[in-house]
Design a protein around this motif. Structure first.
Motif, PDB file in Angstrom:
ATOM      1  N   PRO A 189       8.145 -41.610  -7.764  1.00 27.94           N
ATOM      2  CA  PRO A 189       6.904 -41.438  -6.978  1.00 27.94           C
ATOM      3  C   PRO A 189       7.116 -41.454  -5.471  1.00 27.94           C
ATOM      4  CG  PRO A 189       7.035 -43.658  -7.896  1.00 27.94           C
ATOM      5  CD  PRO A 189       8.166 -42.892  -8.503  1.00 27.94           C
ATOM      6  N   LYS A 190       8.309 -41.826  -4.993  1.00 34.33           N
ATOM      7  CA  LYS A 190       8.562 -41.842  -3.546  1.00 34.33           C
ATOM      8  C   LYS A 190       8.732 -40.443  -2.960  1.00 34.33           C
ATOM      9  CE  LYS A 190      10.762 -46.381  -3.125  1.00 34.33           C
ATOM     10  NZ  LYS A 190      11.976 -47.100  -2.654  1.00 34.33           N
ATOM     11  N   LEU A 191       8.959 -39.433  -3.797  1.00 33.76           N
ATOM     12  CA  LEU A 191       9.244 -38.095  -3.289  1.00 33.76           C
ATOM     13  C   LEU A 191       7.998 -37.387  -2.775  1.00 33.76           C
ATOM     14  CD1 LEU A 191      11.748 -36.838  -6.020  1.00 33.76           C
ATOM     15  CD2 LEU A 191      12.290 -37.503  -3.679  1.00 33.76           C
ATOM     16  N   LEU A 192       6.879 -37.545  -3.463  1.00 30.76           N
ATOM     17  CA  LEU A 192       5.680 -36.789  -3.121  1.00 30.76           C
ATOM     18  C   LEU A 192       5.197 -37.035  -1.693  1.00 30.76           C
ATOM     19  CD1 LEU A 192       3.486 -34.849  -4.021  1.00 30.76           C
ATOM     20  CD2 LEU A 192       2.229 -36.798  -4.978  1.00 30.76           C
ATOM     21  N   PRO A 193       5.142 -38.270  -1.186  1.00 32.56           N
ATOM     22  CA  PRO A 193       4.675 -38.442   0.206  1.00 32.56           C
ATOM     23  C   PRO A 193       5.625 -37.876   1.250  1.00 32.56           C
ATOM     24  CG  PRO A 193       4.497 -40.500  -1.036  1.00 32.56           C
ATOM     25  CD  PRO A 193       5.329 -39.569  -1.857  1.00 32.56           C
ATOM     26  N   VAL A 194       6.882 -37.601   0.890  1.00 34.84           N
ATOM     27  CA  VAL A 194       7.870 -37.149   1.870  1.00 34.84           C
ATOM     28  C   VAL A 194       7.919 -35.624   1.964  1.00 34.84           C
ATOM     29  CG1 VAL A 194      10.249 -37.546   2.644  1.00 34.84           C
ATOM     30  CG2 VAL A 194       9.184 -39.179   1.133  1.00 34.84           C
ATOM     31  N   VAL A 195       7.224 -34.920   1.071  1.00 37.99           N
ATOM     32  CA  VAL A 195       7.316 -33.450   1.022  1.00 37.99           C
ATOM     33  C   VAL A 195       6.993 -32.793   2.363  1.00 37.99           C
ATOM     34  CG1 VAL A 195       6.289 -31.387  -0.005  1.00 37.99           C
ATOM     35  CG2 VAL A 195       7.009 -33.271  -1.462  1.00 37.99           C
ATOM     36  N   PRO A 196       5.929 -33.190   3.095  1.00 37.93           N
ATOM     37  CA  PRO A 196       5.671 -32.525   4.389  1.00 37.93           C
ATOM     38  C   PRO A 196       6.815 -32.667   5.396  1.00 37.93           C
ATOM     39  CG  PRO A 196       3.717 -33.705   3.659  1.00 37.93           C
ATOM     40  CD  PRO A 196       4.830 -34.110   2.735  1.00 37.93           C
ATOM     41  N   ALA A 234       2.196 -29.717  -4.172  1.00 39.27           N
ATOM     42  CA  ALA A 234       2.235 -30.095  -2.756  1.00 39.27           C
ATOM     43  C   ALA A 234       2.967 -29.061  -1.909  1.00 39.27           C
ATOM     44  CB  ALA A 234       2.903 -31.462  -2.596  1.00 39.27           C
ATOM     45  N   LEU A 235       3.832 -28.253  -2.532  1.00 36.31           N
ATOM     46  CA  LEU A 235       4.560 -27.227  -1.793  1.00 36.31           C
ATOM     47  C   LEU A 235       3.756 -25.942  -1.606  1.00 36.31           C
ATOM     48  CD1 LEU A 235       8.196 -27.420  -3.231  1.00 36.31           C
ATOM     49  CD2 LEU A 235       7.484 -27.959  -0.909  1.00 36.31           C
ATOM     50  N   VAL A 236       2.675 -25.767  -2.348  1.00 36.18           N
ATOM     51  CA  VAL A 236       1.916 -24.514  -2.294  1.00 36.18           C
ATOM     52  C   VAL A 236       1.411 -24.207  -0.884  1.00 36.18           C
ATOM     53  CG1 VAL A 236      -0.149 -23.326  -3.149  1.00 36.18           C
ATOM     54  CG2 VAL A 236       1.316 -24.603  -4.724  1.00 36.18           C
ATOM     55  N   PRO A 237       0.867 -25.158  -0.126  1.00 34.32           N
ATOM     56  CA  PRO A 237       0.404 -24.810   1.233  1.00 34.32           C
ATOM     57  C   PRO A 237       1.519 -24.359   2.175  1.00 34.32           C
ATOM     58  CG  PRO A 237      -0.571 -26.884   0.505  1.00 34.32           C
ATOM     59  CD  PRO A 237       0.506 -26.547  -0.477  1.00 34.32           C
ATOM     60  N   TYR A 238       2.761 -24.623   1.829  1.00 38.19           N
ATOM     61  CA  TYR A 238       3.881 -24.282   2.706  1.00 38.19           C
ATOM     62  C   TYR A 238       4.630 -23.027   2.239  1.00 38.19           C
ATOM     63  CZ  TYR A 238       3.021 -29.142   3.994  1.00 38.19           C
ATOM     64  OH  TYR A 238       2.425 -30.313   4.377  1.00 38.19           O
ATOM     65  N   TYR A 239       4.053 -22.293   1.290  1.00 36.85           N
ATOM     66  CA  TYR A 239       4.721 -21.074   0.824  1.00 36.85           C
ATOM     67  C   TYR A 239       4.889 -20.049   1.940  1.00 36.85           C
ATOM     68  CZ  TYR A 239       4.511 -22.305  -4.153  1.00 36.85           C
ATOM     69  OH  TYR A 239       4.706 -22.894  -5.374  1.00 36.85           O
ATOM     70  N   ARG A 240       3.971 -20.019   2.892  1.00 35.71           N
ATOM     71  CA  ARG A 240       4.070 -19.050   3.986  1.00 35.71           C
ATOM     72  C   ARG A 240       5.306 -19.282   4.846  1.00 35.71           C
ATOM     73  NH1 ARG A 240      -0.505 -16.044   5.299  1.00 35.71           N
ATOM     74  NH2 ARG A 240      -2.323 -16.474   3.993  1.00 35.71           N
ATOM     75  N   GLN A 241       5.825 -20.484   4.868  1.00 36.10           N
ATOM     76  CA  GLN A 241       7.015 -20.792   5.652  1.00 36.10           C
ATOM     77  C   GLN A 241       8.297 -20.652   4.847  1.00 36.10           C
ATOM     78  OE1 GLN A 241       6.618 -24.389   8.091  1.00 36.10           O
ATOM     79  NE2 GLN A 241       4.462 -24.512   7.493  1.00 36.10           N
ATOM     80  N   ILE A 242       8.191 -20.726   3.518  1.00 30.99           N
ATOM     81  CA  ILE A 242       9.390 -20.724   2.676  1.00 30.99           C
ATOM     82  C   ILE A 242       9.667 -19.348   2.085  1.00 30.99           C
ATOM     83  CG2 ILE A 242      10.434 -21.724   0.610  1.00 30.99           C
ATOM     84  CD1 ILE A 242       8.822 -24.241   1.106  1.00 30.99           C
ATOM     85  N   LEU A 243       8.621 -18.674   1.603  1.00 30.03           N
ATOM     86  CA  LEU A 243       8.812 -17.464   0.808  1.00 30.03           C
ATOM     87  C   LEU A 243       9.232 -16.219   1.585  1.00 30.03           C
ATOM     88  CD1 LEU A 243       5.948 -17.708  -1.825  1.00 30.03           C
ATOM     89  CD2 LEU A 243       8.271 -18.594  -1.921  1.00 30.03           C
ATOM     90  N   PRO A 244       9.003 -16.086   2.904  1.00 31.57           N
ATOM     91  CA  PRO A 244       9.470 -14.856   3.576  1.00 31.57           C
ATOM     92  C   PRO A 244      10.960 -14.596   3.438  1.00 31.57           C
ATOM     93  CG  PRO A 244       7.870 -15.960   4.964  1.00 31.57           C
ATOM     94  CD  PRO A 244       8.124 -16.872   3.801  1.00 31.57           C
ATOM     95  N   ILE A 245      11.780 -15.631   3.435  1.00 31.55           N
ATOM     96  CA  ILE A 245      13.220 -15.438   3.246  1.00 31.55           C
ATOM     97  C   ILE A 245      13.509 -15.020   1.814  1.00 31.55           C
ATOM     98  CG2 ILE A 245      15.481 -16.516   3.473  1.00 31.55           C
ATOM     99  CD1 ILE A 245      14.043 -16.101   6.080  1.00 31.55           C
ATOM    100  N   PHE A 246      12.720 -15.518   0.855  1.00 31.72           N
ATOM    101  CA  PHE A 246      12.873 -15.064  -0.519  1.00 31.72           C
ATOM    102  C   PHE A 246      12.666 -13.559  -0.615  1.00 31.72           C
ATOM    103  CE2 PHE A 246      11.863 -19.188  -3.049  1.00 31.72           C
ATOM    104  CZ  PHE A 246      12.609 -19.921  -2.135  1.00 31.72           C
TER     105      PHE A 246
END
Length: 293
Positions: A189-196, A234-246
């Protein structure tokens, strides 16, 4: 089956045996400005008055220390036609391609490797601030934690290990990759708060456009999403920053006919890893994942 860090070390040794031109490995990439150069010694840089003759000779032409970074040769070729007076790029055409006119525009360079900037992980490890050490073994070795992984402050340490995933030189790369996997395995459970806090290291590693670093980050993202509940959402809002390289590398598959592509077995094939990662994102990202992808 060796772990992710051991796979990278074995692949480096294999490439050194296959490539006889000396254009592989950290030494060559440092000379091209693609990865940062380390200090002159374990105690830091030499003062100007006490520099060894070899280092002093190499820095005589520029007047600066030889570890100062320069733009990689691949980027210099792209910017060589830039006219500083009018701000427009002057094209010299594709001289190596006889099928195109000489006044054709230059390459966009979207997939050319960018230089890797120094990481915080290297600084913290050199200072002895990280509770890890290397236990050398028969195959690649493993890391030893000086404290229990479950008791670590994940808000402090996990972003540092993710920042170290940009390293291409051992032992920094081995420690960063293995340490990140250990923390994700024991995080719960410690991972989820650190995602941002992990988005900037992830985006920085992907933006290097280095196929090896992108493959490493893709496998880490798969492990992260599968390490706990709600992490994929929790990663869905950050897809705009991650997926362009994909999107740039999603078609990076070797067209070799009926030959064997060993990178698929080693999980080093960029196109295959991107497809796997997107499937895992869709499976664990909730109902909004597919729309955002």
């Amino acid at each position: 089956m060796p772990g992710p860090a051991s796979t990278l070390m074995i692949e480096d040794c294999l490439q050194k045996m296959i490539a006889k031109d000396g254009k592989t490995g950290p030494k060559y990439e440092k000379s091209q400005g693609l990865i940062p150069k380390g200090s002159h010694s374990v105690f830091g840089d030499f003062p100007d008055d006490f520099m060894p003759p070899a280092l002093k000779y190499r820095s005589r032409s520029t007047g600066t220390l030889p570890r100062i970074q320069t733009a990689p040769a691949s980027m210099k070729k792209l910017t060589s036609g830039l006219n500083s007076s009018d701000g427009f790029r002057q094209s010299n055409g594709f001289s190596n391609n006889p099928h195109l006119p000489q006044d054709s525009p230059p390459k966009a360079g979207a997939t050319i490797r960018r230089p890797v900037l120094p990481t915080q992980f290297r600084t913290f490890y050199d200072r002895g601030d990280l509770p890890i050490s290397v236990m050398h073994g028969s195959v690649g070795g493993k890391i030893v934690w000086k404290v229990d992984v479950e008791k670590l402050d994940y808000h402090h340490y996990l972003p540092i290990f993710f920042d170290g995933l940009r390293e291409k030189e051992d032992p920094y790369r081995f420690l960063a990759v293995t340490g990140a996997y250990d923390m994700m395995s024991c995080g719960g459970p410690k991972l989820l708060p650190v995602v941002p806090q992990l988005i900037i290291p992830i985006k920085t590693a992907l933006n290097t456009r280095d196929p090896q670093l992108v493959c490493t980050m893709l496998k880490v993202l798969q492990k992260l999403v599968q390490s706990g509940e709600m992490i994929g959402e929790a990663l869905v809002p950050y897809y705009r920053q991650i997926l362009p390289i994909f999107n740039l590398f999603k078609s990076s598959n070797a067209n070799i006919g009926d030959y064997i592509e060993y990178a698929q077995r080693k999980r080093l094939n960029l196109g295959e890893l991107i497809d796997e990662t997107l499937e895992i994102f869709e499976t664990h990202g909730g109902e909004d994942a597919f729309i955002n992808i």
